[in-house]
Design a protein around this motif. Structure first.
Motif, mmCIF file in Angstrom:
data_model
loop_
_atom_site.group_PDB
_atom_site.id
_atom_site.type_symbol
_atom_site.label_atom_id
_atom_site.label_comp_id
_atom_site.label_asym_id
_atom_site.label_seq_id
_atom_site.Cartn_x
_atom_site.Cartn_y
_atom_site.Cartn_z
ATOM 1 N N ARG A 71 0.796 -0.824 -0.083
ATOM 2 C CA ARG A 71 0.485 -0.277 0.073
ATOM 3 C C ARG A 71 0.279 0.904 -0.277
ATOM 4 N NH1 ARG A 71 -3.046 2.148 3.554
ATOM 5 N NH2 ARG A 71 -2.287 1.275 4.828
ATOM 6 N N ILE A 72 -0.040 2.341 -0.932
ATOM 7 C CA ILE A 72 1.442 3.563 -0.887
ATOM 8 C C ILE A 72 0.265 4.419 0.619
ATOM 9 C CG2 ILE A 72 2.100 5.242 -2.310
ATOM 10 C CD1 ILE A 72 1.999 3.361 -4.966
ATOM 11 N N LEU A 73 1.441 5.255 1.619
ATOM 12 C CA LEU A 73 0.950 5.371 2.324
ATOM 13 C C LEU A 73 0.974 6.784 1.847
ATOM 14 C CD1 LEU A 73 3.351 3.728 5.211
ATOM 15 C CD2 LEU A 73 0.134 3.636 4.848
ATOM 16 N N ARG A 74 2.220 7.061 1.386
ATOM 17 C CA ARG A 74 1.855 9.173 0.902
ATOM 18 C C ARG A 74 3.045 9.217 -0.206
ATOM 19 N NH1 ARG A 74 4.605 8.885 6.144
ATOM 20 N NH2 ARG A 74 6.760 9.230 5.975
ATOM 21 N N LEU A 75 3.160 10.361 -1.153
ATOM 22 C CA LEU A 75 4.548 10.916 -1.554
ATOM 23 C C LEU A 75 5.104 11.919 -1.029
ATOM 24 C CD1 LEU A 75 2.276 10.590 -4.928
ATOM 25 C CD2 LEU A 75 3.968 8.562 -4.242
ATOM 26 N N ASP A 76 6.383 12.241 -0.435
ATOM 27 C CA ASP A 76 7.387 12.866 -0.087
ATOM 28 C C ASP A 76 8.581 13.726 -1.103
ATOM 29 O OD1 ASP A 76 6.088 12.718 2.282
ATOM 30 O OD2 ASP A 76 7.545 11.143 3.832
ATOM 31 N N GLU A 77 8.308 14.658 -1.375
ATOM 32 C CA GLU A 77 9.451 15.277 -2.132
ATOM 33 C C GLU A 77 10.850 15.254 -1.439
ATOM 34 O OE1 GLU A 77 9.559 19.376 -3.686
ATOM 35 O OE2 GLU A 77 9.844 19.990 -1.478
ATOM 36 N N VAL A 78 11.648 14.969 -2.390
ATOM 37 C CA VAL A 78 13.163 14.668 -2.147
ATOM 38 C C VAL A 78 14.177 15.122 -2.663
ATOM 39 C CG1 VAL A 78 14.995 12.969 -1.539
ATOM 40 C CG2 VAL A 78 12.821 12.442 -1.308
ATOM 41 N N ILE A 79 14.930 16.106 -2.162
ATOM 42 C CA ILE A 79 15.995 17.206 -2.986
ATOM 43 C C ILE A 79 17.442 16.080 -2.839
ATOM 44 C CG2 ILE A 79 17.167 19.386 -3.031
ATOM 45 C CD1 ILE A 79 14.268 19.083 -3.451
ATOM 46 N N GLY A 80 18.193 15.299 -3.993
ATOM 47 C CA GLY A 80 19.121 15.039 -3.720
ATOM 48 C C GLY A 80 20.907 15.456 -3.934
ATOM 49 N N ARG A 81 21.047 15.253 -3.434
ATOM 50 C CA ARG A 81 22.724 15.905 -3.322
ATOM 51 C C ARG A 81 22.929 16.820 -4.429
ATOM 52 N NH1 ARG A 81 26.714 10.909 -0.698
ATOM 53 N NH2 ARG A 81 25.056 10.691 0.498
ATOM 54 N N ASP A 82 22.644 16.308 -5.259
ATOM 55 C CA ASP A 82 22.133 17.172 -6.765
ATOM 56 C C ASP A 82 21.121 18.010 -6.804
ATOM 57 O OD1 ASP A 82 20.099 15.817 -7.724
ATOM 58 O OD2 ASP A 82 20.642 14.664 -8.654
ATOM 59 N N GLY A 83 20.563 18.629 -6.604
ATOM 60 C CA GLY A 83 19.934 19.649 -5.726
ATOM 61 C C GLY A 83 18.558 19.643 -6.222
ATOM 62 N N ILE A 84 18.345 18.323 -7.592
ATOM 63 C CA ILE A 84 17.033 17.956 -7.925
ATOM 64 C C ILE A 84 15.992 17.803 -7.306
ATOM 65 C CG2 ILE A 84 16.432 16.065 -9.947
ATOM 66 C CD1 ILE A 84 18.922 16.012 -11.272
ATOM 67 N N ARG A 85 14.365 17.843 -7.262
ATOM 68 C CA ARG A 85 13.629 17.729 -6.859
ATOM 69 C C ARG A 85 13.718 15.994 -6.912
ATOM 70 N NH1 ARG A 85 7.589 17.920 -8.041
ATOM 71 N NH2 ARG A 85 6.256 18.167 -5.996
ATOM 72 N N ARG A 86 12.645 15.549 -6.547
ATOM 73 C CA ARG A 86 12.298 13.473 -6.863
ATOM 74 C C ARG A 86 11.164 13.023 -5.763
ATOM 75 N NH1 ARG A 86 17.638 13.279 -6.871
ATOM 76 N NH2 ARG A 86 18.640 12.384 -9.340
ATOM 77 N N CYS A 87 10.926 11.937 -5.901
ATOM 78 C CA CYS A 87 9.584 11.829 -5.603
ATOM 79 C C CYS A 87 10.196 10.085 -4.597
ATOM 80 C CB CYS A 87 8.150 11.275 -6.233
ATOM 81 S SG CYS A 87 6.833 10.592 -5.559
ATOM 82 N N ALA A 88 9.644 10.326 -3.324
ATOM 83 C CA ALA A 88 9.951 9.730 -2.459
ATOM 84 C C ALA A 88 8.325 8.325 -2.703
ATOM 85 C CB ALA A 88 10.173 9.664 -1.014
ATOM 86 N N ILE A 89 8.226 7.488 -2.832
ATOM 87 C CA ILE A 89 6.396 7.152 -2.670
ATOM 88 C C ILE A 89 7.211 6.012 -1.467
ATOM 89 C CG2 ILE A 89 5.344 5.276 -4.100
ATOM 90 C CD1 ILE A 89 6.843 5.690 -6.569
ATOM 91 N N VAL A 90 5.822 6.594 -0.347
ATOM 92 C CA VAL A 90 6.724 5.555 0.891
ATOM 93 C C VAL A 90 5.716 4.707 1.160
ATOM 94 C CG1 VAL A 90 5.945 6.773 3.756
ATOM 95 C CG2 VAL A 90 7.329 8.219 1.439
#
Length: 145
Positions: A71-90
């Protein structure tokens, strides 16, 4: 929202040899977020976020066979070391085994409509070994699975 407004994701579990190895990976510190929950980080943010968060799951393809879901609980924003925005599927830590379904390789994740998702295995059958890929493929070709 109703189940009509729900969608799942499907994703290859690259590097997993089995559902058990996927579970073991998710138990590692590297696969968990600051809240201790397993997560999968992806470059793209799903456009159908509301439908995913309306009870959707991520279905895992292991060695060419769709075998389980979480089950997918939420989607969190994650900023990588490279400064790029990514999606963490929790994800919910519980891995639910499903009926096996062969899948061809693909990149990234895909949307999986509820009507196309395989059913969960009945209680008591979760620990059954999955069929060998060759046998699973042969059964699927003759319409048994």
């Amino acid at each position: 929202m109703t189940k009509q407004n729900q969608v799942n994701l499907i994703k290859l579990s690259v590097g997993s040899e089995s559902v058990d190895s996927l579970i073991a990976w998710q138990a590692s510190r590297r696969a968990r977020g600051p809240d201790g929950l397993p997560r999968h980080i992806t470059r793209m943010w799903p456009k159908r976020e509301a439908e995913i968060l309306n009870g959707g799951s991520i279905y895992w393809v292991v060695k060419g066979v769709l075998q389980c879901r979480q089950r997918i609980l939420r989607l969190d924003e994650v900023i990588g070391r490279d400064g790029i925005r990514r999606c963490a599927i929790v994800l919910d830590p519980e891995v639910i085994r499903t009926q096996s379904s062969l899948r061809r390789p693909f990149q990234g994740w895909r949307y999986l409509p509820v009507k196309d998702a395989p059913p969960d295995l009945p209680k008591g059958r979760e620990s059954e070994e999955t069929l060998p890929v060759e046998l699973n493929r042969a059964l699927a070709e003759i319409g048994v699975l």
